[in-house]
Design an enzyme around this catalytic site. Structure first.
Site, PDB file in Angstrom:
ATOM      1  N   HIS A 240       0.608  -0.456   0.003  1.00  0.00           N
ATOM      2  CA  HIS A 240      -0.030  -0.234  -0.004  1.00  0.00           C
ATOM      3  C   HIS A 240       0.785   1.436  -0.139  1.00  0.00           C
ATOM      4  CE1 HIS A 240      -2.881  -3.383   1.229  1.00  0.00           C
ATOM      5  NE2 HIS A 240      -3.430  -2.545   1.076  1.00  0.00           N
TER       6      HIS A 240
ATOM      7  N   GLU B 174      -1.445  -7.851   8.955  1.00  0.00           N
ATOM      8  CA  GLU B 174      -0.730  -7.898  10.898  1.00  0.00           C
ATOM      9  C   GLU B 174       0.965  -7.988   9.923  1.00  0.00           C
ATOM     10  OE1 GLU B 174      -0.032  -8.014  15.293  1.00  0.00           O
ATOM     11  OE2 GLU B 174      -1.781  -9.047  14.419  1.00  0.00           O
TER      12      GLU B 174
ATOM     13  N   ALA C 101       3.234   3.553  -1.730  1.00  0.00           N
ATOM     14  CA  ALA C 101       3.184   4.289  -3.302  1.00  0.00           C
ATOM     15  C   ALA C 101       4.717   4.395  -3.798  1.00  0.00           C
ATOM     16  CB  ALA C 101       2.388   5.547  -3.490  1.00  0.00           C
ATOM     17  N   GLY C 102       5.403   4.582  -2.754  1.00  0.00           N
ATOM     18  CA  GLY C 102       6.827   4.630  -3.266  1.00  0.00           C
ATOM     19  C   GLY C 102       7.475   3.334  -3.496  1.00  0.00           C
TER      20      GLY C 102
ATOM     21  N   ASP D  82       9.901  -6.454   2.092  1.00  0.00           N
ATOM     22  CA  ASP D  82       9.972  -5.847   3.573  1.00  0.00           C
ATOM     23  C   ASP D  82      11.498  -5.668   3.399  1.00  0.00           C
ATOM     24  OD1 ASP D  82       8.273  -5.586   6.136  1.00  0.00           O
ATOM     25  OD2 ASP D  82      10.429  -6.231   6.692  1.00  0.00           O
TER      26      ASP D  82
ATOM     27  N   TYR E  62      13.843   6.702   4.178  1.00  0.00           N
ATOM     28  CA  TYR E  62      15.381   7.425   4.435  1.00  0.00           C
ATOM     29  C   TYR E  62      16.347   7.617   3.388  1.00  0.00           C
ATOM     30  CZ  TYR E  62      13.407   5.461   9.151  1.00  0.00           C
ATOM     31  OH  TYR E  62      12.449   5.327  10.141  1.00  0.00           O
TER      32      TYR E  62
ATOM     33  N   ARG F 233      16.808  -2.926  -3.223  1.00  0.00           N
ATOM     34  CA  ARG F 233      15.178  -3.625  -3.755  1.00  0.00           C
ATOM     35  C   ARG F 233      15.497  -3.747  -4.760  1.00  0.00           C
ATOM     36  NH1 ARG F 233      11.851   0.537  -1.937  1.00  0.00           N
ATOM     37  NH2 ARG F 233      11.977  -0.753   0.070  1.00  0.00           N
TER      38      ARG F 233
END
Length: 209
Positions: free
Chosen positions: A14, A45, A16-17, A74, A158, A193
């Site tokens: 969810h 969760e 956007a970046g 993640d 960050y 990533r």
């Protein structure tokens, strides 16, 4: 054994970046991507204690809900002098309003409180690709560097305070293409990533003909 991914995939985010970066990385492969946010799926969760566990929770939830392959990232920033924090809690440090300006200030405040002059840090990305039948695959990437005063407004999270090793600018000062740094022929990338995604692409994707 790795499976080839074709057709449609759910990007279980969810954020956007992250979504923008993942779509950029998928572009050479002709994969149709829809996000969990666009489908209105709830955010599961994240109860894992490692990046890979939380990525698996998100990917599995999206695959189960849609009947489509899904992949989730993640990721987070790990600061050596803070014993790896914020780590898997990187997003939570920004609070419910996603205030990463405050989260970055908190990092430097914690370093000052500890009297830590060391500024080494690294980003971690765990990508999990999950199929509806329960098959999953994990790919990880890391990029090492140092923390500096915030510079640049590109990227997200960050990025403005992280300068990768061997570079003169922060991720926040780089275009998306520079930050990814992907060389498909040589099979390498710059960002955490992108490095995880290059591994995924080797195993599960084929370039669009």
């Amino acid at each position: 054994m790795s499976r080839r991914l074709t057709g449609k995939v759910v990007i279980a985010t969810h954020n956007a970046g992250k979504l923008a970066e993942m779509r950029d990385l998928l572009a050479p492969f002709g994969i149709e991507a829809v996000s969990a946010g666009e489908l209105g799926l709830p955010e599961p969760e994240e109860t894992g204690t490692m990046f890979a566990e939380n990525a698996a929770i998100k990917a599995r939830a999206a695959a189960d809900a849609t009947g489509l392959p899904a992949f989730a990232d993640d990721s987070g920033l790990c600061v050596d002098a803070l014993d790896g924090a914020p780590g898997i809690f990187s997003a939570r440090w920004a609070g419910p309003n996603k205030d990463f300006t405050g989260a970055m200030a908190r990092i430097f405040a914690e370093l000052d409180r500890r009297g830590a002059a060391e500024r080494r840090a690294h980003f971690v990305s765990a990508l999990v690709l999950a199929w509806p039948d329960g098959h999953t695959e994990l790919f990880e990437g890391r990029v090492f560097g140092e923390l500096v005063a915030a510079k640049g407004s590109a990227g997200f999270g960050y990025d403005p305070i992280f300068r990768p090793a061997g570079h003169a600018r922060t991720f926040g000062e780089m275009s998306a293409e520079e930050k990814h740094g992907v060389d498909w022929q040589k099979g390498r990338g710059l960002s955490h990533r992108a490095r995880a995604f290059v591994e995924l692409s080797r195993a599960c994707l084929a370039p669009e003909a």
